[in-house]
Design a protein around this motif. Structure first.
Motif, PDB file in Angstrom:
ATOM      1  N   UNK A 182     -10.321  -2.933   3.366  1.00 42.49           N
ATOM      2  CA  UNK A 182     -10.313  -1.546   2.910  1.00 42.49           C
ATOM      3  C   UNK A 182      -8.900  -0.956   2.982  1.00 42.49           C
ATOM      4  N   UNK A 183      -8.137  -1.371   3.973  1.00 44.68           N
ATOM      5  CA  UNK A 183      -6.816  -0.763   4.115  1.00 44.68           C
ATOM      6  C   UNK A 183      -5.690  -1.711   3.731  1.00 44.68           C
ATOM      7  N   UNK A 184      -5.984  -2.987   3.576  1.00 43.93           N
ATOM      8  CA  UNK A 184      -4.909  -3.949   3.321  1.00 43.93           C
ATOM      9  C   UNK A 184      -5.140  -4.723   2.054  1.00 43.93           C
ATOM     10  N   UNK A 226       0.037  -8.306   7.589  1.00 46.49           N
ATOM     11  CA  UNK A 226       0.854  -9.308   8.266  1.00 46.49           C
ATOM     12  C   UNK A 226       0.570  -9.355   9.755  1.00 46.49           C
ATOM     13  N   UNK A 285      -5.760  -3.652  10.559  1.00 50.99           N
ATOM     14  CA  UNK A 285      -5.488  -2.776   9.441  1.00 50.99           C
ATOM     15  C   UNK A 285      -4.399  -3.280   8.502  1.00 50.99           C
ATOM     16  N   UNK A 286      -3.414  -3.997   8.991  1.00 57.06           N
ATOM     17  CA  UNK A 286      -2.324  -4.389   8.087  1.00 57.06           C
ATOM     18  C   UNK A 286      -2.354  -5.888   7.830  1.00 57.06           C
ATOM     19  N   UNK A 340       0.811  -1.218   0.000  1.00 55.47           N
ATOM     20  CA  UNK A 340       0.000   0.000   0.000  1.00 55.47           C
ATOM     21  C   UNK A 340       0.836   1.255   0.000  1.00 55.47           C
TER      22      UNK A 340
END
Lengths: 339, 566, 335
Positions: free
Chosen positions: A168-170, A208, A205-206, A65
């Motif tokens: 949505x973020x990852x 990993x 959110x991420x 991202x």
């Protein structure tokens, strides 16, 4: 007195500016932006430097991202020559495609059609898979069975112990739900995701982090990346990598040449190298998916119990479709499931 | 323009016109430059990049120019909830930070509790620790499989609002204490004497004298805490769980979907609460009464058991909690496999990333630069502001406190937009360490500015006037009078900028290049690569390096002043 | 009620700031503590106020021992040199502060504030803030604030020192006026002997932590008992015994018995009569014109003398003059 101060200040500023000027790009310098993992980069770059000793290889690594944001922000004046190993779902974004110059790297004709752009704008030598990171110790303590599929995860016994990335973020999260939607079809797929939502403790959110949460015992099961699972197992965590039998999401790692590169000759040589047999042999040490035909079996795939030809178990993802539908899918997800 | 004849019989025309106060030219030039240079820098390195964000926010996806991004934002599902959450966590953090911050600042400034230096050091830990450390530490301690959870026996769930609140408080508290302490430092013992003789109890003196006189400091601190909280997404991402806030919406848009339009729109919208907060703070500051006088006697603290013992306990608990969070991570860096195999090892300290510890040195250089440039510019600005007409001063003040309202992610992006334009002179700076230093400075410009302003109030105009009447030129006056009084403030601003520059991440992700890498980015890379323990180890090294640098600087300073006195 | 200070001793780390002070402030009395900086007068005031502890001695107000009574329970009022008005409160709120913390009802506070504003003649400033007032106005408000709670004793710590001369004179008169009217015993600390002379019923002249002399202003001026007091309370001619024996033997009878160097004659300049005389022994060294008085420096019989006169002596520098001092115009002071 003031004039003197002013003059010396000006001189100082000029000096400082000159001192920090970046080196002007010379022939022989190659700037590469990549989202590959840190340890594999070190290995690959060492080998590349041996094979291409006259190229000064400079690599910047950011997460998928972050890298996309940076590249697009720099779009009016790109600072890199080559994109190397970046999620193809992101690569297919028209704004990125506009920055890229088609180049049929040596060896790309041998790649199956699914692993390269129709117009040779990109090609993928490797790919990564999504996998569950399962904390065996925690499961044993709670007397729970080890899940083997996405369907298993909807079992109410796992309620509150499952985490997955927020699509949505990852990018990882997105590829997971895209895989489910494509393999089960839209209607059934959305229903499934809604059922699954009941068991999800958090959408992290991420990509990993779910694995890290699972391996440190915060949650029992984290839907994440295979590499994260493998690494954790290597380090000694009580973790087991499980590749779901139904709809294991995966992503291709694409490479491309930048239109604005000032050193296209070296760039092309490097891209050729990424498809060379030497590189292929290195890939198998780290990646679950190696697209180059004739490459030895990927060690990770073997350990995970995948057949030598991984393509057999991979659902044929339509990456172009998942890239194009991204907005709509995410909007639906946010509306119906998002918290 | 025709002038009527002004002559009166027997008088020359000139005698009738009053003479203007003639300030020497070099003095006017100096003060003008004092304000002009920082303001020009602010425009170049803050307003201009911010302008690119404004531009992006009105650049529609289809290519036109309009408010489509803002409209799309409001139609995004969950946005209202995110706004509400942001306000909630921002408000809660502000309340908690003001209460705790005042308690700590008061305890350190106005009582005789022991261990003040420990408290001060503990408070600076969150400032010099990478945000990863705070998030990790909280999870290690209070997570579902954390130390405390295992001690108690239940799986504590701090993800979401509770964890976010704690993490935000940890981060913002030191900044609040800095400002409130500067305000508490200015007071006069005679107010308290007068009230004492008139029969006021300690409690009445506290309510009637102490509190009203720190109103300004409290407001400034509250403003800073609120804005840094609602613009933060580092903590929200690490420990916020599913508690969505406005700032993470930017993260979603920019990092998750590579879209700048809506992300920029959110960034601009986040300036709104900042603007309101500035307005509230300035209006309240109108009623700020008097600067310190040159004959002000600082109150001498007494020992009051009923007040001091609870204060001591509370302050120590707070300080120890902060230390515990950081110490847990430091400890974990020496542990083979946290939390499973707790035998100690040094293996995590050999960094497997290419470049190893090099970024640490780059970071030290960048941070020293940011701190030096920043302190000098801020000092000049605040100095010059005192001589500016009120209209100009107000406008400059507003500009100077605006940066806090811009999230780091947005600032970093804006720097790319502004400085990556080929062919412009600004492009010279792109990719340089200088730009990194400047970006870090402007990211924390507001906090530095407010601290400098609060400290400058302690320099009474009479001091400067006395020195100049004695014949001292402007630079002499500054050097002999203003700077010595301002030394504590200058130091705290310098260290603040230095510490933050060492560990800040969100803005510089977008500015590092393969040849200029910073320590904070290394920590991030290690963490993302799964080498969490190495990330902890590297963070420990960063903290140690900063602490060592701080001690060295303080040592050098005390040596220099001692030599002067002797 | 009267205030009694008995054998008060105060030391700071071995340094004796107040050396066994004995003093009484009668009811309705205005006492000035007069002395140079560092003499201990402010320390004494702060001890009386309760803002500073003391080592040994007794402090009695109306017979009640104040030793264990904290400052806030003594019921006194205090005015500082400056900066004691609470900056966050208006004039009215400042004045009413004492009553407010005693939980007096609002209307009573308002009435008292109004009363006091009239007393200090500043009714129109009720809603101003201290930084909007001039120095003189601030001090008047500070005084009103101290008076608001009907204190049994008023303490003034150099209240006029920060003001300019004209304001000082006005305010001085006002303070005296108010104090006479209200009859509250008052202690004022000052280093200005003119203030002490005009305001005090009783002047306490202090030096190095000791009381040199206590008495009415007239006492201290006309009959100083020590050299320090003589010198501090206005200018004086201090004449050693030996010289007096030779030059002005008619002054000797008033001298107390004691060693040759133990006492000196103090003759105030206005008691030195100067007359122009062609064969006079004295010479005018110089003459200073101060408007209503003229100050002359004379050389006479081997000594430099200071003389003051309201009349024009009709002499200029270098002129020859006759000098004479009346027999009762001298006070013998301890040297």
């Amino acid at each position: 007195m003031v004039e003197f101060a002013g003059k010396s200040l000006l001189a100082g500023v000029v000096l400082m500016g000159v001192a920090v000027l970046p080196a002007v790009a010379q022939a022989g310098t190659l700037t590469v932006y990549t989202a590959l993992e840190e340890d594999e980069i070190a290995d690959y770059v060492a080998a590349a430097k041996k094979d291409l000793p006259d190229i000064d290889l400079k690599v910047l690594r950011l997460s998928t991202g972050d890298l996309g944001a940076r590249m697009l922000a720099e779009a009016s004046n790109p600072q890199h020559d080559v994109i190397w190993g970046w999620a193809v779902t992101n690569m297919l974004d028209p704004r990125v495609m506009a920055l890229v110059e088609p180049y049929a790297a040596k060896g790309s004709d041998a790649l199956p059609a699914a692993y390269k752009g129709a117009d040779a704008s990109w090609f993928a030598a490797t790919g990564y898979m999504a996998a569950f990171c399962v904390n065996t110790e925690l499961l044993k303590a709670k007397n729970l069975p080890v899940p083997t599929s996405w369907k298993d995860l909807t079992n109410p016994v796992y309620k509150g112990e499952v985490v997955m990335p927020n699509p949505v973020s990852s990018g990882t999260g997105y590829l997971q739900i895209a895989a489910i939607l494509q393999s089960q079809g839209n209607e059934k797929g959305w229903q499934f995701l809604k059922t699954l939502d009941g068991n999800i403790a958090q959408y992290i959110k991420s990509g990993s982090k779910p694995c890290k949460s699972a391996r440190s015992g915060e949650f029992a099961i984290g839907a994440s990346l295979a590499f994260a699972a493998i690494k954790s197992v290597e380090e000694g965590f009580p973790l087991k990598m499980v590749i779901p039998t139904d709809g294991a999401g995966y992503e291709l790692e694409a490479s491309a040449l930048m239109k604005t590169s000032k050193n296209k000759e070296d760039a092309k040589r490097f891209l050729d190298w990424t498809l060379s047999p030497k590189a292929a042999a290195l890939y198998t040490k780290y990646k679950e998916i190696v697209t180059i035909p004739g490459a030895p079996v990927a060690k990770a795939a073997e350990e995970a119990g995948l057949p030598a030809d991984v393509q057999k178990v991979l659902y044929p993802m339509d990456f172009a479709k998942s890239a194009a539908e991204r907005d709509a899918i995410l909007k639906t997800w946010q509306g119906s499931i998002g918290r | 323009m025709t002038m009527p004849a002004l002559t009166l019989p027997g008088k020359t025309p000139n005698a009738a016109r009053p003479r203007r106060l003639h300030r020497p030219l070099d003095e006017r030039l100096l003060y003008g430059a004092c304000v002009l240079v920082p303001v020009v820098a602010l425009v170049l390195f803050f307003l201009l990049p911010l302008g690119t964000i404004v531009w992006r926010s009105v650049l529609e996806e289809e290519g036109g120019v309009g408010l489509a991004n803002y409209l799309a934002l409001f139609r995004t599902p969950g946005i209202l909830r995110a706004v509400g959450n942001s306000l909630l966590v921002g408000g809660a953090t502000t309340v908690v930070c003001l209460l705790l911050g005042f308690m700590v600042a008061y305890a350190v400034q106005r009582t005789r509790i022991p261990g003040k230096r420990f408290v001060a050091a503990a408070l600076s830990l969150p400032l010099l620790a990478p945000s990863l450390v705070l998030g990790l530490g909280l999870i290690f301690l209070l997570g579902r499989n954390g130390l405390v959870s295992n001690l108690i026996g239940t799986r504590l769930n701090i993800y979401g609002f509770p964890g976010l609140l704690i993490a935000n408080v940890l981060y913002a508290l030191p900044q609040a204490v800095l400002i409130i302490q500067a305000a508490l430092r200015q007071s006069d013992a005679r107010y308290y004497d007068a009230a004492e003789v008139m029969g006021a109890t300690r409690w009445q003196q506290f309510l009637g004298i102490t509190l009203p006189n720190v109103k300004f400091g409290l407001l400034s601190a509250g403003f800073v805490v609120f804005t840094v909280t609602i613009t933060d997404f580092g903590n929200a991402v690490t420990i916020g769980g599913d508690f969505s806030v406005l700032a993470t919406e930017i993260y979603n848009q920019v990092t998750g979907q590579m879209r700048f339009g809506i992300g920029a729109a959110v960034g601009i919208l986040l300036l709104l609460p900042t603007g309101i907060a500035v307005y509230i703070e300035r209006v309240a500051a109108q009623r700020q009464f008097g600067t310190a006088s040159e004959s002000a006697l600082a109150p001498v603290p007494d020992y009051v058991p009923m007040r001091d013992i609870p204060l001591f306990l509370a302050t120590m608990t707070l300080a120890l909690s902060i230390v515990a969070v950081v110490a847990t991570v430091v400890f974990a860096s020496f542990v083979r496999l946290w939390p499973y195999r707790l035998d100690l090892t040094l293996k995590h300290y050999s960094i497997t990333l290419s470049g190893g510890y090099d970024p640490l040195w780059t970071s030290l250089a960048v941070s020293a630069g940011a701190a030096a440039i920043g302190t000098a510019l801020l000092f000049a600005l605040v100095l010059g502001l005192r001589r500016m007409p009120p209209g100009v001063a107000k406008a400059v003040y507003l500009l100077a406190v605006l940066p806090v309202g811009v999230p780091g992610l947005v600032l970093g992006l804006s720097y790319i937009f502004a400085f990556n334009l080929a062919g412009t002179p600004l492009h010279m700076l792109y990719g340089t360490v200088l730009l990194l230093a400047l970006c870090n400075f402007y990211h924390y410009h507001t906090q530095g500015f407010l601290t400098m302003v609060t400290g400058m109030r302690a320099v009474p105009p009479a001091l400067e006037e006395a020195a100049s009447c004695l014949g001292g030129g402007v630079l002499r006056v500054l050097g002999d009078v203003v700077v010595p009084v301002m030394v504590p403030t200058l130091l705290s601003v310098f260290f603040f900028l230095f510490m933050r520059s060492m560990v800040t991440l969100s803005a510089i992700i977008f500015l590092v290049t393969p040849s200029t890498n910073l320590a904070a980015v290394t920590v991030m890379r290690l963490d993302e690569a799964g080498f969490v323990s190495q990330a902890a180890a590297f963070s420990t090294c960063i903290m140690a390096a900063v602490a060592a640098a701080a001690l060295a600087m303080r040592g050098a300073l005390s040596l220099a002043t001692r030599r002067k006195v002797a | 009620m009267d205030l009694q200070i008995k054998n008060l001793l105060k030391t700071f780390d071995g340094f004796v700031a107040l050396d066994r002070i004995n003093l009484t402030v009668e009811e309705r009395e205005f006492v000035c503590l007069l002395g140079p900086s560092g003499c201990g007068k402010t320390t004494l005031l702060r001890i009386v106020a309760g803002l500073m502890p003391y080592d040994t001695g007794e402090l009695l107000m109306g017979g009640r021992d104040l030793g264990a009574v904290p400052a806030r329970d003594r019921g006194f009022g205090i005015v500082f040199q400056s900066y004691s008005l609470f900056p966050n409160m208006t004039v009215a709120e400042n004045i009413g502060y004492g009553l407010k913390i005693r939980k007096a009802p609002g209307d009573r506070i308002a009435a008292r504030v109004k009363e006091l504003l009239e007393l200090i003649k500043l009714p129109q400033l009720a809603d101003r803030y201290p930084w909007q007032l001039s120095g003189g106005q601030q001090q008047r408000v500070a005084l009103a604030r101290a008076l608001a709670v009907d204190p049994s004793l008023i303490l003034l710590d150099e209240p006029l020192s920060a003001l300019d001369a004209r304001v000082r004179a006005d305010l001085r008169a006002e303070i005296r006026d108010v104090q006479r009217r209200l009859g509250i015993p008052t202690i004022m600390v000052t280093h200005d002997q003119e203030e002490a002379l005009t305001l005090a019923d009783k002047v306490v002249c202090m030096n190095h932590g000791l009381i040199e002399q206590v008495g009415t202003p007239q006492d201290l001026y006309l009959r100083p008992r020590t050299r320090f007091v003589a010198d501090f309370m206005g200018s004086s001619n201090l004449l050693p015994t030996g010289w007096v024996r030779d030059a002005m033997p008619h002054l000797l009878p008033g001298r107390p018995n004691g060693a040759e160097n133990a006492y000196e004659a103090c003759v105030r300049p206005e008691r030195v009569a100067v007359a122009a005389a062609a064969e006079g022994e004295g010479r005018v060294i110089d003459l200073t014109f101060l408007g209503n008085i003229r100050r002359l420096r004379l050389s006479w019989r081997g000594r430099e003398l200071l003389a003051e006169t309201h009349q024009d002596p009709g002499v200029g520098p270098g002129a020859a003059v006759d000098v004479s001092v009346a027999a009762d115009a001298c006070a013998w002071v301890r040297a």
